[in-house]
Design a protein around this motif. Structure first.
Motif, PDB file in Angstrom:
ATOM      1  N   GLN A 208      60.466  50.133  47.901  1.00  0.00           N
ATOM      2  CA  GLN A 208      61.350  51.175  48.428  1.00  0.00           C
ATOM      3  C   GLN A 208      61.734  52.176  47.339  1.00  0.00           C
ATOM      4  N   PRO A 209      62.377  53.307  47.717  1.00  0.00           N
ATOM      5  CA  PRO A 209      62.624  54.384  46.754  1.00  0.00           C
ATOM      6  C   PRO A 209      63.408  54.002  45.505  1.00  0.00           C
ATOM      7  N   HIS A 210      64.299  53.012  45.572  1.00  0.00           N
ATOM      8  CA  HIS A 210      65.091  52.659  44.394  1.00  0.00           C
ATOM      9  C   HIS A 210      64.642  51.336  43.780  1.00  0.00           C
ATOM     10  N   SER A 211      63.392  50.974  44.048  1.00  0.00           N
ATOM     11  CA  SER A 211      62.808  49.779  43.461  1.00  0.00           C
ATOM     12  C   SER A 211      61.868  50.181  42.328  1.00  0.00           C
ATOM     13  N   PHE A 212      61.926  49.458  41.205  1.00  0.00           N
ATOM     14  CA  PHE A 212      61.021  49.725  40.079  1.00  0.00           C
ATOM     15  C   PHE A 212      60.184  48.481  39.823  1.00  0.00           C
ATOM     16  N   ILE A 213      58.934  48.528  40.284  1.00  0.00           N
ATOM     17  CA  ILE A 213      58.002  47.413  40.155  1.00  0.00           C
ATOM     18  C   ILE A 213      56.720  47.929  39.505  1.00  0.00           C
ATOM     19  N   SER A 214      56.130  47.120  38.641  1.00  0.00           N
ATOM     20  CA  SER A 214      54.882  47.491  37.965  1.00  0.00           C
ATOM     21  C   SER A 214      53.774  46.506  38.298  1.00  0.00           C
ATOM     22  N   TYR A 215      52.549  46.956  38.143  1.00  0.00           N
ATOM     23  CA  TYR A 215      51.346  46.148  38.366  1.00  0.00           C
ATOM     24  C   TYR A 215      51.339  44.912  37.474  1.00  0.00           C
ATOM     25  N   GLY A 216      51.617  45.104  36.188  1.00  0.00           N
ATOM     26  CA  GLY A 216      51.707  43.980  35.257  1.00  0.00           C
ATOM     27  C   GLY A 216      50.380  43.529  34.700  1.00  0.00           C
ATOM     28  N   PRO A 217      50.400  42.781  33.575  1.00  0.00           N
ATOM     29  CA  PRO A 217      49.159  42.413  32.876  1.00  0.00           C
ATOM     30  C   PRO A 217      48.234  41.495  33.663  1.00  0.00           C
ATOM     31  N   GLY A 218      48.794  40.587  34.477  1.00  0.00           N
ATOM     32  CA  GLY A 218      47.927  39.669  35.225  1.00  0.00           C
ATOM     33  C   GLY A 218      47.039  40.394  36.212  1.00  0.00           C
ATOM     34  N   TRP A 219      47.635  41.252  37.027  1.00  0.00           N
ATOM     35  CA  TRP A 219      46.846  42.005  38.012  1.00  0.00           C
ATOM     36  C   TRP A 219      45.970  43.057  37.330  1.00  0.00           C
ATOM     37  N   ALA A 220      46.470  43.615  36.208  1.00  0.00           N
ATOM     38  CA  ALA A 220      45.660  44.591  35.472  1.00  0.00           C
ATOM     39  C   ALA A 220      44.380  43.966  34.949  1.00  0.00           C
ATOM     40  N   GLU A 221      44.454  42.715  34.504  1.00  0.00           N
ATOM     41  CA  GLU A 221      43.254  42.014  34.048  1.00  0.00           C
ATOM     42  C   GLU A 221      42.242  41.875  35.191  1.00  0.00           C
ATOM     43  N   ALA A 222      42.747  41.622  36.407  1.00  0.00           N
ATOM     44  CA  ALA A 222      41.845  41.537  37.569  1.00  0.00           C
ATOM     45  C   ALA A 222      41.281  42.906  37.909  1.00  0.00           C
ATOM     46  N   GLY A 223      42.117  43.945  37.811  1.00  0.00           N
ATOM     47  CA  GLY A 223      41.664  45.298  38.125  1.00  0.00           C
ATOM     48  C   GLY A 223      40.657  45.840  37.138  1.00  0.00           C
ATOM     49  N   SER A 224      40.672  45.315  35.916  1.00  0.00           N
ATOM     50  CA  SER A 224      39.733  45.781  34.881  1.00  0.00           C
ATOM     51  C   SER A 224      38.476  44.934  34.790  1.00  0.00           C
ATOM     52  N   ALA A 225      38.393  43.884  35.594  1.00  0.00           N
ATOM     53  CA  ALA A 225      37.208  43.013  35.536  1.00  0.00           C
ATOM     54  C   ALA A 225      35.944  43.843  35.716  1.00  0.00           C
ATOM     55  N   PRO A 226      34.874  43.512  34.936  1.00  0.00           N
ATOM     56  CA  PRO A 226      34.679  42.397  34.012  1.00  0.00           C
ATOM     57  C   PRO A 226      34.957  42.787  32.560  1.00  0.00           C
ATOM     58  N   PHE A 227      35.686  43.869  32.370  1.00  0.00           N
ATOM     59  CA  PHE A 227      35.874  44.390  31.015  1.00  0.00           C
ATOM     60  C   PHE A 227      37.124  43.801  30.360  1.00  0.00           C
ATOM     61  N   ARG A 228      37.178  43.937  29.058  1.00  0.00           N
ATOM     62  CA  ARG A 228      38.234  43.305  28.271  1.00  0.00           C
ATOM     63  C   ARG A 228      39.515  44.138  28.278  1.00  0.00           C
TER      64      ARG A 228
END
Length: 562
Positions: A382-402
């Protein structure tokens, strides 16, 4: 008065009719000759119709987060563009937003363009924190060659009156001058900018509370395109979206379809992405995953509440990508409605690797963010929520790269890119060759028949560092760069040099030259094996290339003690 006989009158009438017929034929021939002559002159004077150019940039979108790259996230409109053109599996950016945008719009190194670091530093050559007069921007050059130039979205390349889009070649623009903002209002994210600064055509502009960023920027770009659609001049339109950049916010209708899909965690998603990327043809069948970054907490070590919250993060992220795809579909449909789709070269890309940073609990940025936002599970998205992707999901999003955004490992600088439209003869193709975002400006200049100048507005310019993609896209060649092509990159004292299949990378701080690692990235996508001891000559060669590159662009390394 002598009366003519009936026979003579008939003969005279026949002669008159013949004369009239002759005159008609003669006039018709004259008209036809004139028409043919006019057509020939018009044909000689007629210039080939130059294509429109549409540049679509996603913010922090991971390599593995598009359907056509193997993701489970629904991106049918982007996938359709891929089917009409080329997907690039080894497209290289810079590791962060501002340097990428500087390199993209200039066709040059980020230091040459003035963005050696993300912030406004003003610390001499290469670190001005804004675009310099050493380069010419794409819109500025295209504008001098008869193009309309429009932009909507994120700027992040300087905020003074001489650095904003209106002063850098954009005829019409509505932009967030900073690097990020709330997606629903103008609440700032950082203490130094408590209200997000928006500008339209060089003047401060207001944000209507409740408008959603990706929807609004799409509306604006369509509005600008329609302003001059009758004058037959081509346009360059730049959609610089702020999605899916944090804070993760989007309407529920976009993320609810993904509920429960990621409940088994980011490590399992990373494994699935490896296989789906292989099935999509984006990576070799023998590719393996790199180990997770040390910041990634193992999924099994999380509590049930932490897992629940982490799963919702990924659902929100998927919803933002889903909405982004919907809006790209809106632009494509509008181009079809006005008859310009077939004559528009479309480039879709992300600006860097997947984003791992989370400022909510950051020592410096956190207090201001926590004072104006929350991270409660019930209000996530929602508009006043501050949430980030974070390192765990970022590692999945960058697969197969380091690793991910911010680092000069492959996971930080390889992003998705798709090109479709005029001059693209390759259809539903995947290209595995090396290219960078500095190749985009020369491509646009070639299709626009624009020559890059040695001087612009009285200032000497640095030569372009990339190659036009048109020879490859048209099928004339099968490679974009020769094997000896050198790509250097430094940002915030993180560095890399790439030459052929070989790369040295330095992600240690403080910066020390001996911390460069050597990889053969054609055989080791995950950068798992440092080869400096087994390949000492190659390592020495690339270190020398680093020294030459860093001297050329005047890299600033803080002297010890650190």
């Amino acid at each position: 008065m002598k009366i003519l006989s009936k026979r003579k009158r008939k003969k005279i009438r026949i002669n008159y009719q013949g004369l009239a017929l002759f005159n008609c034929k003669f006039i018709l021939l004259l008209l036809m000759g004139s028409l043919i002559s006019c057509l020939e002159i018009k044909e000689k004077n007629k210039e080939p119709q130059r294509p429109n150019i549409l540049l679509l940039v996603a913010d922090d979108l991971g390599y593995a987060d598009l359907g056509c790259y193997g993701s489970d996230i629904q991106t049918p409109n982007i996938d359709n563009l891929a089917a009409r053109g080329v997907r690039f599996s080894r497209f290289h950016t810079s590791p962060l937003c501002a340097p990428t945008r500087a390199m993209l719009l200039s066709g040059n190194d980020n230091h040459i363009a003035g963005m050696g670091i993300q912030s406004n530093q003003n610390a001499g050559f290469g670190y001005e924190g804004k675009l310099t007069d050493r380069i010419v921007t794409i819109p500025a050059l295209l504008q001098t060659h008869g193009y309309h130039t429009y932009m909507a979205g994120k700027w992040h390349l300087g905020g003074d009156s001489l650095s904003i889009p209106f002063s850098k070649g954009f005829e019409r623009s509505f932009v967030n001058i900073r690097g990020a903002g709330n997606h629903y209002d103008d609440q700032g994210l950082f203490e130094e900018v408590p209200i997000t600064p928006y500008f339209e055509d060089g003047k401060p502009a207001a944000w209507t509370k409740g408008d959603y960023s990706t929807d609004f920027y799409t509306d604006k770009l369509i509005e600008y395109i329609d302003l001059n659609k009758k004058d037959k001049k081509p346009f360059f339109a730049f959609a610089a979206y702020t999605s899916p950049h944090w804070p993760l916010q989007v309407d529920e209708k976009y993320w609810e379809k993904y509920v429960g899909r990621y409940d088994d965690g980011y490590e399992k998603l990373k494994e699935r992405r490896l296989e789906s990327l292989k099935n999509a043809g984006m990576i070799p069948k023998d590719a393996v995953l790199p180990p997770n970054h040390e910041k990634v907490i193992p999924w099994d070590a999380l509590s049930l509440e932490e897992k629940k919250k982490e799963s919702r993060k990924m659902e929100l992220y998927a919803g933002m990508v889903d909405n982004l795809d919907y809006n790209i579909g809106r632009i494509v449909q509008h181009l079809k409605d006005i008859g310009q789709f077939e004559n528009t070269l479309i480039v879709f890309m992300s600006d860097n690797g997947a984003a791992a940073e989370d400022f909510y609990y950051h020592e410096y940025y956190g207090p201001f963010i926590r004072a104006h936002f929350n991270d409660d599970y019930e209000t996530m998205g929602q508009p006043h929520s501050f949430i980030s992707y974070g390192p765990g999901w970022a590692e999945a999003g960058s697969a197969p790269f380091r690793h991910y955004k911010g680092l000069t490992t492959e996971g930080g600088i390889i992003a998705p890119m798709i090109i479709a439209g005029p001059n693209v003869e390759r259809k539903n193709d995947i290209h595995e060759g090396f290219l960078t975002l500095m190749d985009i400006a020369p491509t646009f200049y070639e299709v626009a028949q624009a020559r890059y100048p040695e001087k612009f507005e009285g200032n000497k310019t640095y030569p372009l560092k990339g190659n036009s993609l048109i020879p490859f896209l048209s099928g004339e060649t099968n490679e974009i760069h020769a094997p000896e092509y050198l790509f250097g990159l430094e940002h915030n004292n993180l560095a890399m040099i790439r030459k052929g299949d070989w790369k040295i990378t330095n992600i240690n701080k403080p910066f020390l030259e001996e911390n460069f690692k050597l990889y053969n990235v054609s055989q080791d996508l995950a950068e798992r094996h440092d080869l400096q001891e087994s390949e000492p000559e190659k390592y020495k060669d690339l270190l020398e290339e680093w020294r030459e590159f860093s001297n050329e662009v005047k890299v600033q390394i803080p002297p010890p003690p650190w």
